[in-house]
Design an enzyme around this catalytic site. Structure first.
Site, mmCIF file in Angstrom:
data_model
loop_
_atom_site.group_PDB
_atom_site.id
_atom_site.type_symbol
_atom_site.label_atom_id
_atom_site.label_comp_id
_atom_site.label_asym_id
_atom_site.label_seq_id
_atom_site.Cartn_x
_atom_site.Cartn_y
_atom_site.Cartn_z
ATOM 1 N N LYS A 46 0.687 -1.198 0.005
ATOM 2 C CA LYS A 46 -0.107 -0.134 0.121
ATOM 3 C C LYS A 46 0.859 1.225 -0.020
ATOM 4 O O LYS A 46 0.529 2.264 -0.726
ATOM 5 C CB LYS A 46 -1.005 -0.035 1.262
ATOM 6 C CG LYS A 46 -0.366 0.311 2.373
ATOM 7 C CD LYS A 46 0.027 -0.894 3.370
ATOM 8 C CE LYS A 46 0.609 -0.510 4.536
ATOM 9 N NZ LYS A 46 1.170 -1.717 5.197
ATOM 10 N N VAL A 103 -4.828 -3.050 0.715
ATOM 11 C CA VAL A 103 -5.871 -2.655 1.730
ATOM 12 C C VAL A 103 -6.848 -3.619 2.082
ATOM 13 O O VAL A 103 -7.512 -4.451 1.639
ATOM 14 C CB VAL A 103 -6.823 -1.342 0.883
ATOM 15 C CG1 VAL A 103 -7.597 -0.752 1.649
ATOM 16 C CG2 VAL A 103 -5.945 -0.396 0.003
ATOM 17 N N GLU A 161 5.008 -5.203 13.707
ATOM 18 C CA GLU A 161 6.377 -5.333 13.295
ATOM 19 C C GLU A 161 7.309 -5.077 14.705
ATOM 20 O O GLU A 161 6.568 -4.357 15.639
ATOM 21 C CB GLU A 161 6.636 -4.500 12.256
ATOM 22 C CG GLU A 161 5.770 -4.568 10.850
ATOM 23 C CD GLU A 161 6.188 -5.986 10.353
ATOM 24 O OE1 GLU A 161 7.358 -6.376 10.436
ATOM 25 O OE2 GLU A 161 5.372 -6.369 9.206
ATOM 26 N N LYS A 215 -4.293 3.785 3.018
ATOM 27 C CA LYS A 215 -5.221 3.035 2.931
ATOM 28 C C LYS A 215 -6.426 3.835 2.414
ATOM 29 O O LYS A 215 -7.027 3.550 1.402
ATOM 30 C CB LYS A 215 -5.557 1.723 3.681
ATOM 31 C CG LYS A 215 -4.338 0.842 3.675
ATOM 32 C CD LYS A 215 -4.723 -0.256 5.096
ATOM 33 C CE LYS A 215 -3.442 -1.082 5.123
ATOM 34 N NZ LYS A 215 -3.749 -1.925 6.427
#
Length: 437
Positions: free
Chosen positions: A105, A132, A190, A205
């Protein structure tokens, strides 16, 4: 028919999911694609790393150029994420005459206006359903299924990481930091979750969805973006007591031919479908002139949900649907210009949590400042403080005071906050969030 040959660039979580579908369900995908789909190359950093999937000898290697320039390759599937080297890989693939499927994205949002013309120039396509909302088919939903409509509003939970963190904080009575650690341990966040928790991911997005909805190119830097990284558990608990869930809400509305857009933590009234979206789930509520209001919901991240979306684009490429759709899809072109509603003119309700000295007239002072800025109070909540005899302590207790307002503009609220900062009875920090009933 001749098999569709793929070059997978990246064999991480999503790449492994794609490879699993193609190898474990080869007959099913061949039937639905009208021909076999084969992985000819899988480009990785370390070919010796243990993986959940085993591919034929010679398929897994480190040479990106070899994969892209192979004349037998039909589609390059970019699954490494980020901007560089993903941008260079996609550009080179398109120039080599290969169509591209991506889950990236950030790349689409920042460089789609560069990549789409190159794809058209070389007779290729770009599929980005997985970019998305993971496994939720929202790109095709808006770009194709609702193409006979004018989309008038989007309200969405677009970041599963943030939604998981907010859910866990309230349900488990834990801090933001503890919830982030849980999300990382489960693979929802992450090692550096900044883009998820600061609202960047959701803003990118939302930008892509509005491009699909009306051809309007609005960059995330052009509208308000706030994350969840400054929220305390107390705010989620106060919101719950008031009958609201706190969500990182992405909103776009068409108002008098102008576009209002923002991404920020928002109180959503219990009873609304968005308030019930828990964990790493996503939901997009789309309102359009012909169909009315429709809901898209499902897993917004994870190996197999995202791989599902990638496979949809691969099968579209195999059947030829992608070529027909891409030819008529006017993305990243001139588009329909829309003026953005200035942030100062955006009207909504607000939640405030102040830290105030527990003494007479404090609430009156706050109400006076809000009132002079044309902000009326909808409700006030303050938990009872201990009763203390006069002179028993040197200074008043500092207690939380929660205020809910009626509708006001961001400009009015900003002006009021400048005056509130001068009140000696208010202590920093205070919290402000939007409210969506």
């Amino acid at each position: 028919m001749k098999p569709l040959q793929l070059a997978l660039i990246g064999l991480g979580t999503v790449g492994t999911g794609v490879a699993k579908i193609l190898t474990e369900h080869a007959e099913r995908t061949s039937r639905r694609a009208g021909r076999p789909i084969e992985i000819r190359h899988a480009v990785v950093k370390n070919p010796d790393k243990p993986r959940e999937i085993e591919l034929p000898a010679g398929v897994v290697h480190t040479d990106v150029d070899k994969a892209i320039n192979d004349p037998e390759v039909d589609v390059v599937v970019e699954l490494i994420g980020g901007i560089s080297p993903a941008r260079e890989i996609v550009l080179n693939a398109l120039k080599a005459g290969k169509s591209v499927v991506t889950a990236n994205k950030a790349l689409m949002c920042e460089y789609g206006d560069e990549l789409f013309p190159v794809a058209r120039e070389h007779g290729c396509t770009i599929g980005f359903e997985a970019a998305v909302a993971g496994g939720v088919p929202i790109v095709s939903g808006i770009g194709q299924a609702l193409s006979g409509n004018q989309v008038t509003s989007i309200e969405a939970i677009l970041n599963g990481t943030s939604n998981f963190i907010l859910t866990r904080m309230l349900d488990a009575d834990i801090s933001y930091e503890e919830a982030v650690s849980e999300a990382q341990a489960l693979g929802y966040a992450e090692a550096d979750p900044a883009m998820d928790v600061d609202g960047t991911d959701a803003a990118q997005k939302l930008s892509l969805l509005m491009l699909l909805a009306g051809g309007t190119r609005i960059r995330p830097a052009d509208f308000t973006r706030q994350g969840i990284d400054r929220l305390d558990l107390a705010d989620l608990q106060y919101a719950d007591e008031l009958g609201y869930a706190v969500k990182l809400l992405a909103i776009a509305k068409l108002i008098d031919d102008r576009l209002e857009m923002h991404v920020q933590p928002t109180l959503v009234k219990y009873g609304r479908p968005l308030s019930a979206v828990d964990g790493p789930q996503n939901m997009i509520v789309v309102e359009a002139d012909a169909v009315g209001k429709v809901w898209f919901a499902g897993p917004g991240a994870g190996m197999m949900p995202t791989a599902s979306a990638v496979m949809a684009d691969i099968i579209d490429a195999a059947t030829g649907r992608a070529a027909e759709t891409f030819r008529t899809l006017d993305l990243f072109g001139e588009g329909e210009p829309r003026e953005l509603v200035p942030p100062s003119d955006v009207r909504m309700r607000y939640y405030f949590r102040f830290h105030v000295e527990d003494r007479p007239h404090v609430l009156a002072d706050i109400a006076d400042i809000l009132g002079r800025n044309k902000i009326s109070l909808a409700s006030v909540m303050q938990h009872e403080a201990p009763e203390v005899e006069e002179g028993e302590i040197d200074s008043p207790f500092v207690v939380p005071l929660v205020v809910m307002t009626h509708h006001a503009t961001e400009g009015q609220v900003g002006s009021a906050e400048k005056e509130l900062m001068k009140l000696a009875a208010l202590r920093n920090p205070w919290v402000r969030m939007a409210v969506a009933d």
